[in-house]
Every structure is written in C-alpha cells, then in structure tokens.
Design a protein around this motif. Structure first.
Motif, PDB file in Angstrom:
ATOM      1  N   PRO A  73       0.698  -1.238   0.026  1.00  0.00           N
ATOM      2  CA  PRO A  73       0.013   0.180   0.395  1.00  0.00           C
ATOM      3  C   PRO A  73       0.561   1.100   0.004  1.00  0.00           C
ATOM      4  N   PHE A  74       0.047   2.049  -0.698  1.00  0.00           N
ATOM      5  CA  PHE A  74       1.030   3.960  -0.691  1.00  0.00           C
ATOM      6  C   PHE A  74       0.512   3.916   1.001  1.00  0.00           C
ATOM      7  N   ILE A  75       1.403   4.810   1.486  1.00  0.00           N
ATOM      8  CA  ILE A  75       1.000   5.468   2.905  1.00  0.00           C
ATOM      9  C   ILE A  75       1.430   6.586   3.071  1.00  0.00           C
ATOM     10  N   PRO A  76       0.992   7.561   3.582  1.00  0.00           N
ATOM     11  CA  PRO A  76       1.166   8.944   3.181  1.00  0.00           C
ATOM     12  C   PRO A  76       1.942   9.205   4.243  1.00  0.00           C
ATOM     13  N   ARG A  77       2.940  10.213   4.320  1.00  0.00           N
ATOM     14  CA  ARG A  77       4.457  10.778   5.318  1.00  0.00           C
ATOM     15  C   ARG A  77       4.075  11.623   5.958  1.00  0.00           C
ATOM     16  N   LEU A  78       4.688  11.970   7.069  1.00  0.00           N
ATOM     17  CA  LEU A  78       4.476  13.550   7.642  1.00  0.00           C
ATOM     18  C   LEU A  78       5.111  14.966   6.887  1.00  0.00           C
ATOM     19  N   LYS A  79       4.436  16.045   7.549  1.00  0.00           N
ATOM     20  CA  LYS A  79       4.495  17.128   6.489  1.00  0.00           C
ATOM     21  C   LYS A  79       6.160  17.231   6.871  1.00  0.00           C
ATOM     22  N   GLY A  82       8.939  14.166   5.525  1.00  0.00           N
ATOM     23  CA  GLY A  82       8.261  13.516   4.106  1.00  0.00           C
ATOM     24  C   GLY A  82       8.980  12.490   3.960  1.00  0.00           C
ATOM     25  N   LEU A  83       9.317  11.921   4.987  1.00  0.00           N
ATOM     26  CA  LEU A  83      10.492  10.168   5.487  1.00  0.00           C
ATOM     27  C   LEU A  83       9.371   9.520   6.338  1.00  0.00           C
ATOM     28  N   THR A  84       9.077   9.967   7.184  1.00  0.00           N
ATOM     29  CA  THR A  84       8.275   9.192   8.325  1.00  0.00           C
ATOM     30  C   THR A  84       6.273   9.532   7.930  1.00  0.00           C
ATOM     31  N   PRO A  85       6.119   7.571   8.725  1.00  0.00           N
ATOM     32  CA  PRO A  85       5.078   7.333   7.514  1.00  0.00           C
ATOM     33  C   PRO A  85       4.027   8.288   8.803  1.00  0.00           C
ATOM     34  N   LEU A  86       2.629   8.513   8.439  1.00  0.00           N
ATOM     35  CA  LEU A  86       1.701   9.626   8.732  1.00  0.00           C
ATOM     36  C   LEU A  86       1.775   8.640  10.452  1.00  0.00           C
ATOM     37  N   VAL A  87       1.269   7.596  10.439  1.00  0.00           N
ATOM     38  CA  VAL A  87       0.962   6.483  11.646  1.00  0.00           C
ATOM     39  C   VAL A  87       1.796   5.628  11.877  1.00  0.00           C
ATOM     40  N   PRO A  88       1.582   4.983  12.792  1.00  0.00           N
ATOM     41  CA  PRO A  88       3.599   3.718  12.564  1.00  0.00           C
ATOM     42  C   PRO A  88       3.280   2.070  12.381  1.00  0.00           C
ATOM     43  N   VAL A  89       3.640   2.318  11.830  1.00  0.00           N
ATOM     44  CA  VAL A  89       3.490   0.731  11.393  1.00  0.00           C
ATOM     45  C   VAL A  89       3.806  -0.444  11.228  1.00  0.00           C
ATOM     46  N   ILE A  90       3.538  -1.751  11.441  1.00  0.00           N
ATOM     47  CA  ILE A  90       3.996  -2.640  11.806  1.00  0.00           C
ATOM     48  C   ILE A  90       4.750  -3.710  10.809  1.00  0.00           C
ATOM     49  N   GLY A  91       5.100  -4.838  10.967  1.00  0.00           N
ATOM     50  CA  GLY A  91       5.567  -5.147   9.113  1.00  0.00           C
ATOM     51  C   GLY A  91       5.599  -6.721  10.149  1.00  0.00           C
ATOM     52  N   LEU A  92       4.922  -7.243  10.050  1.00  0.00           N
ATOM     53  CA  LEU A  92       4.191  -8.990   9.751  1.00  0.00           C
ATOM     54  C   LEU A  92       5.270  -9.870   8.969  1.00  0.00           C
ATOM     55  N   VAL A  93       6.191 -10.579   9.296  1.00  0.00           N
ATOM     56  CA  VAL A  93       7.709 -11.081   8.746  1.00  0.00           C
ATOM     57  C   VAL A  93       7.159 -12.754   7.975  1.00  0.00           C
ATOM     58  N   GLY A  94       7.301 -12.981   7.261  1.00  0.00           N
ATOM     59  CA  GLY A  94       7.043 -14.787   6.840  1.00  0.00           C
ATOM     60  C   GLY A  94       8.138 -14.908   7.108  1.00  0.00           C
ATOM     61  N   MET A  95       8.403 -14.707   5.607  1.00  0.00           N
ATOM     62  CA  MET A  95       9.775 -14.721   5.133  1.00  0.00           C
ATOM     63  C   MET A  95      10.832 -14.147   5.026  1.00  0.00           C
ATOM     64  N   GLN A  96      12.287 -14.304   5.962  1.00  0.00           N
ATOM     65  CA  GLN A  96      12.304 -12.759   6.705  1.00  0.00           C
ATOM     66  C   GLN A  96      13.594 -13.048   5.445  1.00  0.00           C
ATOM     67  N   ALA A  97      13.358 -12.845   4.898  1.00  0.00           N
ATOM     68  CA  ALA A  97      14.540 -12.573   3.278  1.00  0.00           C
ATOM     69  C   ALA A  97      14.965 -10.590   3.355  1.00  0.00           C
ATOM     70  N   ALA A 138       8.204  13.467  16.393  1.00  0.00           N
ATOM     71  CA  ALA A 138       8.482  14.767  17.873  1.00  0.00           C
ATOM     72  C   ALA A 138       9.892  15.856  17.290  1.00  0.00           C
ATOM     73  N   GLN A 139      10.312  14.739  16.610  1.00  0.00           N
ATOM     74  CA  GLN A 139      12.135  15.152  16.490  1.00  0.00           C
ATOM     75  C   GLN A 139      12.083  15.974  14.942  1.00  0.00           C
ATOM     76  N   ALA A 140      10.922  15.195  13.867  1.00  0.00           N
ATOM     77  CA  ALA A 140      10.794  16.046  12.874  1.00  0.00           C
ATOM     78  C   ALA A 140      10.599  16.865  13.125  1.00  0.00           C
ATOM     79  N   GLU A 141       9.829  16.858  14.060  1.00  0.00           N
ATOM     80  CA  GLU A 141       8.660  18.642  14.299  1.00  0.00           C
ATOM     81  C   GLU A 141      10.105  19.807  14.656  1.00  0.00           C
ATOM     82  N   VAL A 142      10.833  19.542  15.849  1.00  0.00           N
ATOM     83  CA  VAL A 142      12.034  20.197  16.189  1.00  0.00           C
ATOM     84  C   VAL A 142      13.298  20.461  15.339  1.00  0.00           C
TER      85      VAL A 142
END
Length: 218
Positions: A73-79, A82-97, A138-142
């Motif tokens: 999916p496409f997840i928007p970023r913080l203004k 422009g790098l940090t996603p707008l919301v927390p993201v957790i990855g569900l890992v099966g194949m650990q490639a 918070a760091q991005a805002e600073v």
C-alpha cells in the motif's frame, strides 16, 4: 527539550491490518481486541490501497502490513520531514529475506512480528512501533523548527541594520532592542526580525505590532 512520555495503553486505537491471508486476521483480531484496539482488515488482492493524509488519524491508527504481499500500500508521510509515515507501521514477517525486510522498512515499519504469530509478541511490537513513531514525529518537528529559524536568520542582519538606522544606535544596542521586543511579543527573535523587515518594506500598510500568525511560542 521536554521529556518524551511513553505510551503504554493502546485502548481505542484502530489496528489496520493489510494482508491477503485471512488466517492473520483470525489470529491477530482476538489479541488486538484484548489490548483494546479495533481491527479493520484490508486486502490488496482486489485493488491497491493508496491513502491520503485525510484517510488516516495519526493519533489513533496503527498499520500492520503483511511482508509477503505481492503489492504494497501507499502510506502518506508527515509534512514535517516527508520521510516518517503518518501513522505507526508494524511489519508482519514470514519469509525473512533482506528484500522483504527492506520493503517493510521503506514503508516506515519500526517494529516487526514474526509469522506464525504468537500473542506474546504483539504487545511488544505495538509498544515499540507507537512510541518510536511518536519519537520520530517529535524529532521531525524540532528539526523543522530549527530549519525555519536558520532560514530566518538572514532577517536578523537586515533588522539590526534597520533598527540602527531608525534609532541611531550601534549593532549591539539594536540587537538588544530586537531581542527585548521579540520576548515581549512571545516569538523567536528570528520571527520578530522577519516581521520588522517585512513591516519596513510594506509601510505604511503594516501596523506596529506583529500579526497574529507570527505570535507563536518560541
């Protein structure tokens, strides 16, 4: 800098699960429900998900993404950066490639849950993802505020010269005057100097007090 307050209670948050594997929802929903989260399941099988900033609530939503998806999916970023996603993201890992882990990290994942999922790993992942996301935001805002002040520093020199001309004083007295005025207006000296320069350029249209939009705490 204020001490960061860590979040431990995840009640009333929304867990947005993105996977084409219905077994993940069956496993995660009861665990997330016991932690107080409302689960919304989404599939990428029919159409790709492309959220806008208005579709997600940064204070409530948590996205859990299946790393075995063929399309992501496409997840928007913080203004602010422009790098940090707008919301927390957790990855569900099966194949650990490495490629799968890289993709999840590029989506902004700051915590991972290995598959098959064990209930004991869910709370730790939530805690890490939500608090690390809050720290990064918070760091991005600073950094954004510091960058703004750096760009405004050119106005300090111009404002000092303007005050020297108006008041017939030296640079130290002019700077002290501007500093006192900025403290009185409750804005940074860079912001106040920008106002002084713009006021000088706009006379007589502009008044003698900083406009309301510049009145922000330093």
């Amino acid at each position: 800098m204020a001490v960061h307050r860590y979040i431990q209670n995840f009640s009333h948050r929304n867990a947005i699960l993105i996977s084409d594997d219905t077994r993940l929802g069956a496993t995660l929903s009861p665990v997330l429900g016991r932690l107080g989260l409302i689960v919304n399941e989404n599939s990428m099988a029919e159409a790709p998900l492309e959220w806008s900033a208005e579709d997600l609530d940064a204070s409530r939503d948590v996205v859990l993404i299946d790393g075995d998806l063929l399309r992501m999916p496409f997840i928007p970023r913080l203004k602010s950066d422009g790098l940090t996603p707008l919301v927390p993201v957790i990855g569900l890992v099966g194949m650990q490639a490495p490629s799968r882990l890289k993709t999840l990290m590029q989506l902004g994942a700051t915590a991972f849950i290995p598959k098959p999922i064990h209930s004991g790993a869910v709370y730790s992942a939530l805690y890490l993802a939500i608090n690390e996301h809050a720290r990064k935001a918070a760091q991005a805002e600073v950094i954004k505020a510091q960058e703004q002040r750096r760009h405004q520093r050119r106005f300090v020199i111009k404002a000092v010269l303007e005050v020297m001309r108006e008041r017939g004083c030296d640079d130290e007295a002019a700077f002290a005057h501007l500093r006192n005025q900025s403290m009185h207006a409750r804005v940074s000296i860079e912001t106040y100097c920008q106002f002084v320069v713009q006021r000088s350029a706009a006379r007589p249209e502009c008044g003698s007090e900083p406009p309301q939009q510049l009145r922000s705490a330093d």
